[in-house]
Design a protein around this motif. Sequence first.
Motif, mmCIF file in Angstrom:
data_model
loop_
_atom_site.group_PDB
_atom_site.id
_atom_site.type_symbol
_atom_site.label_atom_id
_atom_site.label_comp_id
_atom_site.label_asym_id
_atom_site.label_seq_id
_atom_site.Cartn_x
_atom_site.Cartn_y
_atom_site.Cartn_z
ATOM 1 N N UNK A 1 5.853 11.980 -2.170
ATOM 2 C CA UNK A 1 4.977 11.717 -1.050
ATOM 3 C C UNK A 1 3.852 10.987 -1.154
ATOM 4 N N UNK A 2 3.540 10.507 -2.491
ATOM 5 C CA UNK A 2 2.625 9.460 -2.780
ATOM 6 C C UNK A 2 3.369 8.207 -2.725
ATOM 7 N N UNK A 3 4.431 7.944 -2.680
ATOM 8 C CA UNK A 3 5.276 6.619 -2.571
ATOM 9 C C UNK A 3 5.965 6.465 -1.171
ATOM 10 N N UNK A 4 6.139 7.393 -0.369
ATOM 11 C CA UNK A 4 6.880 7.270 0.800
ATOM 12 C C UNK A 4 6.806 8.428 1.667
ATOM 13 N N UNK A 5 6.106 8.123 2.749
ATOM 14 C CA UNK A 5 5.378 9.252 3.758
ATOM 15 C C UNK A 5 6.292 9.099 5.099
ATOM 16 N N UNK A 6 6.834 10.422 5.611
ATOM 17 C CA UNK A 6 7.521 10.464 6.867
ATOM 18 C C UNK A 6 6.696 10.771 8.053
ATOM 19 N N UNK B 1 0.924 -1.211 0.021
ATOM 20 C CA UNK B 1 -0.174 -0.039 -0.016
ATOM 21 C C UNK B 1 1.033 1.276 -0.033
ATOM 22 N N UNK B 2 0.687 1.933 -0.888
ATOM 23 C CA UNK B 2 1.520 3.309 -0.954
ATOM 24 C C UNK B 2 0.603 4.518 -0.415
ATOM 25 N N UNK B 3 1.225 5.523 0.169
ATOM 26 C CA UNK B 3 2.671 5.725 0.368
ATOM 27 C C UNK B 3 3.177 4.647 1.586
ATOM 28 N N UNK B 4 4.119 4.056 1.385
ATOM 29 C CA UNK B 4 5.073 3.347 2.379
ATOM 30 C C UNK B 4 4.960 4.496 3.731
ATOM 31 N N UNK B 5 5.006 3.810 4.821
ATOM 32 C CA UNK B 5 5.027 4.861 6.005
ATOM 33 C C UNK B 5 5.826 4.073 7.159
ATOM 34 N N UNK B 6 7.463 4.132 6.734
ATOM 35 C CA UNK B 6 8.232 3.544 8.031
ATOM 36 C C UNK B 6 8.140 4.366 9.165
ATOM 37 N N UNK B 7 8.119 3.848 10.439
ATOM 38 C CA UNK B 7 8.077 4.626 11.745
ATOM 39 C C UNK B 7 9.496 4.757 12.354
ATOM 40 N N UNK B 8 10.358 4.068 12.029
ATOM 41 C CA UNK B 8 11.749 4.189 12.833
ATOM 42 C C UNK B 8 12.834 4.012 11.914
ATOM 43 N N UNK C 1 13.957 -1.093 4.044
ATOM 44 C CA UNK C 1 13.602 -0.632 2.910
ATOM 45 C C UNK C 1 14.708 -0.219 1.629
ATOM 46 N N UNK C 2 15.813 -0.299 1.946
ATOM 47 C CA UNK C 2 16.922 -0.020 1.306
ATOM 48 C C UNK C 2 16.742 -1.049 -0.030
ATOM 49 N N UNK C 3 16.732 -0.567 -1.261
ATOM 50 C CA UNK C 3 16.812 -1.362 -2.604
ATOM 51 C C UNK C 3 15.215 -1.533 -2.913
ATOM 52 N N UNK C 4 14.566 -1.379 -2.321
ATOM 53 C CA UNK C 4 13.044 -1.969 -2.414
ATOM 54 C C UNK C 4 12.386 -1.036 -3.601
ATOM 55 N N UNK C 5 11.846 -1.026 -4.673
ATOM 56 C CA UNK C 5 11.287 -0.294 -5.569
ATOM 57 C C UNK C 5 10.015 0.097 -5.312
ATOM 58 N N UNK C 6 9.691 1.641 -5.047
ATOM 59 C CA UNK C 6 8.324 2.021 -4.482
ATOM 60 C C UNK C 6 7.797 2.667 -5.823
ATOM 61 N N UNK C 7 6.616 2.502 -6.253
ATOM 62 C CA UNK C 7 5.842 2.879 -7.323
ATOM 63 C C UNK C 7 5.574 2.012 -8.413
#
Length: 157
Positions: A82-87, A6-13, A20-26
Motif C-alpha cells: 500500500x505504500x508503493x501502489x494505491x488503488x 512519488x510513492x505510492x503510485x496512484x494509477x486511475x485507469x 506500469x508493467x515492469x516498472x520497479x516500485x520501492x
Amino acid sequence: MVDTTNLPVRPQTFAELTELIGTELGPTEWHEVTQERIDAFADLTGDDQWIHVDPERAAASPLGSTIAHGLYSLSLGPAMSYTLLAFDGFTHSLNYGYNKVRFPSPLPVGSRIRMRASIASAEQVAGGIQVVLRVVVEREGSDKPVVVAESVARVVE
C-alpha cells in the motif's frame, strides 16, 4: 504517463496500470523484526515452533537465533505494498491471492526488511481488472530475499 517518483503510485485507469508493467516500485521503509513481533505472530497463528519463540534453544541451533515465520514476512506484504501502489482511484480493490510464494532465506530476529514490487501484468477480466504484482522482500545485509511472491489483486474501475 504515470508518475512513479512519488510513492505510492496512484494509477486511475486500466491504461495507466498497463503503463506500469515492469516498472520497479520501492523500496518501502525498513521494518524492524523484533522478538516481540515474532511472539505476537506466533500467538495469533498458534505456530509456536521453538525456532520462532525460544531464543535460548534457537541460539544453539545452526541458525544462531530465532527466526520469523515465513508467513510473518508474507503477511506484511499488503501493508508494505500500500505504500508503493494505491488503488484508491478505483471503485473497489481486493487481495485475490497469490500465484507463487517462496521463502529463499531465513529471517533472523533483529533484522530489518523492506519490499520492492513491480506490476507483472494487468488484464481485464469479468468484473474488473486482475493485477499481478511481483514482490520481493529483502533483508538488510543479505544477498538473498526472504520472500519472493506473485500477489494477485482485483480492481474495478
